[in-house]
Design a protein around this motif. Structure first.
Motif, PDB file in Angstrom:
ATOM      1  N   VAL A 105       0.877  -1.168   0.000  1.00 50.09           N
ATOM      2  CA  VAL A 105       0.000   0.000   0.000  1.00 50.09           C
ATOM      3  C   VAL A 105       0.911   1.213   0.000  1.00 50.09           C
ATOM      4  N   ARG A 106       0.720   2.089  -0.966  1.00 49.25           N
ATOM      5  CA  ARG A 106       1.584   3.268  -1.089  1.00 49.25           C
ATOM      6  C   ARG A 106       0.900   4.493  -0.485  1.00 49.25           C
ATOM      7  N   PHE A 107       1.653   5.206   0.311  1.00 55.61           N
ATOM      8  CA  PHE A 107       1.183   6.463   0.885  1.00 55.61           C
ATOM      9  C   PHE A 107       1.867   7.576   0.114  1.00 55.61           C
ATOM     10  N   SER A 108       1.074   8.431  -0.500  1.00 55.34           N
ATOM     11  CA  SER A 108       1.678   9.497  -1.307  1.00 55.34           C
ATOM     12  C   SER A 108       1.467  10.846  -0.645  1.00 55.34           C
ATOM     13  N   LEU A 109       2.434  11.701  -0.849  1.00 57.86           N
ATOM     14  CA  LEU A 109       2.390  13.065  -0.350  1.00 57.86           C
ATOM     15  C   LEU A 109       2.121  13.963  -1.548  1.00 57.86           C
ATOM     16  N   HIS A 110       0.919  14.496  -1.645  1.00 57.83           N
ATOM     17  CA  HIS A 110       0.502  15.242  -2.833  1.00 57.83           C
ATOM     18  C   HIS A 110       1.234  16.568  -2.984  1.00 57.83           C
ATOM     19  N   SER A 111       1.729  17.127  -1.907  1.00 61.36           N
ATOM     20  CA  SER A 111       2.399  18.429  -2.016  1.00 61.36           C
ATOM     21  C   SER A 111       3.713  18.334  -2.781  1.00 61.36           C
ATOM     22  N   VAL A 112       4.383  17.185  -2.727  1.00 65.58           N
ATOM     23  CA  VAL A 112       5.627  17.005  -3.487  1.00 65.58           C
ATOM     24  C   VAL A 112       5.469  15.978  -4.604  1.00 65.58           C
ATOM     25  N   SER A 113       4.268  15.460  -4.783  1.00 66.07           N
ATOM     26  CA  SER A 113       3.932  14.511  -5.845  1.00 66.07           C
ATOM     27  C   SER A 113       4.854  13.293  -5.860  1.00 66.07           C
ATOM     28  N   THR A 114       5.011  12.671  -4.725  1.00 69.52           N
ATOM     29  CA  THR A 114       5.848  11.476  -4.650  1.00 69.52           C
ATOM     30  C   THR A 114       5.290  10.505  -3.609  1.00 69.52           C
ATOM     31  N   ASP A 115       5.692   9.246  -3.735  1.00 69.25           N
ATOM     32  CA  ASP A 115       5.317   8.251  -2.735  1.00 69.25           C
ATOM     33  C   ASP A 115       6.249   8.377  -1.543  1.00 69.25           C
ATOM     34  N   TYR A 139       5.955   6.315   1.423  1.00 71.47           N
ATOM     35  CA  TYR A 139       6.242   5.043   2.058  1.00 71.47           C
ATOM     36  C   TYR A 139       5.344   3.983   1.451  1.00 71.47           C
ATOM     37  N   ALA A 140       5.860   2.790   1.338  1.00 72.66           N
ATOM     38  CA  ALA A 140       5.051   1.654   0.910  1.00 72.66           C
ATOM     39  C   ALA A 140       5.108   0.599   2.010  1.00 72.66           C
ATOM     40  N   ALA A 141       3.945   0.130   2.441  1.00 70.73           N
ATOM     41  CA  ALA A 141       3.871  -0.862   3.515  1.00 70.73           C
ATOM     42  C   ALA A 141       2.995  -2.021   3.053  1.00 70.73           C
ATOM     43  N   PRO A 142       3.260  -3.215   3.543  1.00 70.36           N
ATOM     44  CA  PRO A 142       2.381  -4.344   3.216  1.00 70.36           C
ATOM     45  C   PRO A 142       0.969  -4.099   3.744  1.00 70.36           C
ATOM     46  N   ALA A 143      -0.016  -4.466   2.953  1.00 72.36           N
ATOM     47  CA  ALA A 143      -1.412  -4.203   3.328  1.00 72.36           C
ATOM     48  C   ALA A 143      -1.804  -4.935   4.604  1.00 72.36           C
ATOM     49  N   ASN A 144      -1.233  -6.123   4.842  1.00 72.47           N
ATOM     50  CA  ASN A 144      -1.613  -6.825   6.069  1.00 72.47           C
ATOM     51  C   ASN A 144      -1.075  -6.127   7.323  1.00 72.47           C
ATOM     52  N   HIS A 145       0.047  -5.422   7.205  1.00 79.81           N
ATOM     53  CA  HIS A 145       0.555  -4.653   8.355  1.00 79.81           C
ATOM     54  C   HIS A 145      -0.329  -3.447   8.626  1.00 79.81           C
ATOM     55  N   VAL A 146      -0.738  -2.779   7.558  1.00 73.61           N
ATOM     56  CA  VAL A 146      -1.640  -1.630   7.713  1.00 73.61           C
ATOM     57  C   VAL A 146      -2.967  -2.098   8.313  1.00 73.61           C
ATOM     58  N   GLY A 147      -3.462  -3.233   7.839  1.00 70.54           N
ATOM     59  CA  GLY A 147      -4.696  -3.787   8.380  1.00 70.54           C
ATOM     60  C   GLY A 147      -4.583  -4.157   9.843  1.00 70.54           C
ATOM     61  N   GLN A 148      -3.423  -4.671  10.237  1.00 78.24           N
ATOM     62  CA  GLN A 148      -3.219  -5.015  11.650  1.00 78.24           C
ATOM     63  C   GLN A 148      -3.277  -3.774  12.528  1.00 78.24           C
ATOM     64  N   VAL A 149      -2.636  -2.701  12.092  1.00 74.63           N
ATOM     65  CA  VAL A 149      -2.626  -1.475  12.893  1.00 74.63           C
ATOM     66  C   VAL A 149      -4.032  -0.901  13.009  1.00 74.63           C
ATOM     67  N   VAL A 150      -4.744  -0.841  11.893  1.00 82.87           N
ATOM     68  CA  VAL A 150      -6.096  -0.279  11.902  1.00 82.87           C
ATOM     69  C   VAL A 150      -7.024  -1.129  12.763  1.00 82.87           C
ATOM     70  N   ASN A 151      -6.956  -2.435  12.619  1.00 79.77           N
ATOM     71  CA  ASN A 151      -7.833  -3.302  13.396  1.00 79.77           C
ATOM     72  C   ASN A 151      -7.436  -3.374  14.864  1.00 79.77           C
ATOM     73  N   ALA A 152      -6.157  -3.201  15.176  1.00 79.08           N
ATOM     74  CA  ALA A 152      -5.743  -3.141  16.585  1.00 79.08           C
ATOM     75  C   ALA A 152      -6.338  -1.906  17.252  1.00 79.08           C
ATOM     76  N   LEU A 153      -6.307  -0.772  16.557  1.00 73.68           N
ATOM     77  CA  LEU A 153      -6.919   0.439  17.113  1.00 73.68           C
ATOM     78  C   LEU A 153      -8.424   0.267  17.295  1.00 73.68           C
ATOM     79  N   ALA A 154      -9.075  -0.379  16.325  1.00 75.31           N
ATOM     80  CA  ALA A 154     -10.515  -0.608  16.431  1.00 75.31           C
ATOM     81  C   ALA A 154     -10.835  -1.557  17.586  1.00 75.31           C
ATOM     82  N   ALA A 155     -10.037  -2.600  17.755  1.00 70.41           N
ATOM     83  CA  ALA A 155     -10.289  -3.567  18.836  1.00 70.41           C
ATOM     84  C   ALA A 155     -10.074  -2.936  20.202  1.00 70.41           C
ATOM     85  N   VAL A 156      -9.026  -2.137  20.340  1.00 72.11           N
ATOM     86  CA  VAL A 156      -8.773  -1.469  21.624  1.00 72.11           C
ATOM     87  C   VAL A 156      -9.900  -0.485  21.934  1.00 72.11           C
ATOM     88  N   THR A 157     -10.373   0.219  20.926  1.00 78.19           N
ATOM     89  CA  THR A 157     -11.491   1.140  21.125  1.00 78.19           C
ATOM     90  C   THR A 157     -12.747   0.389  21.535  1.00 78.19           C
TER      91      THR A 157
END
Length: 119
Positions: free
Chosen positions: A49-59, A61-79
């Motif tokens: 999954v690529r995170f782009s910064l539109h102000s400089v028109s470049t990517d 950071y790129a992270a594996p989607a399962n890592h991003v999903g883990q972080v998002v779902n960990a926050l949801a579970a803790v909440t």
């Protein structure tokens, strides 16, 4: 100031003891959150999954989607666990209020719209 600090630490101690006594909250924290994170990792793909910064028109950071999903779902579970344990503790508020008053925690002043008594 020291009285308020002592009263706050007593309230925090009683709150934490109340949460530790709740078997449901401990079960959710110990079993539900790790299980939810494992399921999130297994269900998400491995592609980047690529995170782009539109102000400089470049990517940035790129992270594996399962890592991003883990972080998002960990926050949801803790909440979810925090909300449900807070909801369960609301039903026990009377018992905790009595313990705090007996421990010396100051009572709130009544803020009723009635006029104050004359001296």
């Amino acid at each position: 100031m020291t009285f308020h600090l002592a009263a706050f630490t007593e309230m925090l101690r009683c709150t934490l003891l109340g949460h530790l006594r709740s078997r449901m909250a401990v079960l959710l924290a110990v079993a539900f959150i790790p299980a939810w994170i494992i399921v999130a990792r297994l269900c998400a793909p491995d592609r980047a999954v690529r995170f782009s910064l539109h102000s400089v028109s470049t990517d940035v950071y790129a992270a594996p989607a399962n890592h991003v999903g883990q972080v998002v779902n960990a926050l949801a579970a803790v909440t979810l666990v925090t909300g449900s344990s807070s909801f369960m503790e609301t039903f026990k508020a009377g018992e905790m209020d009595r313990r705090l008053v007996l421990a010396g925690y100051p009572r709130l002043r009544c803020c009723s719209p009635r006029s104050p008594p004359s001296p």
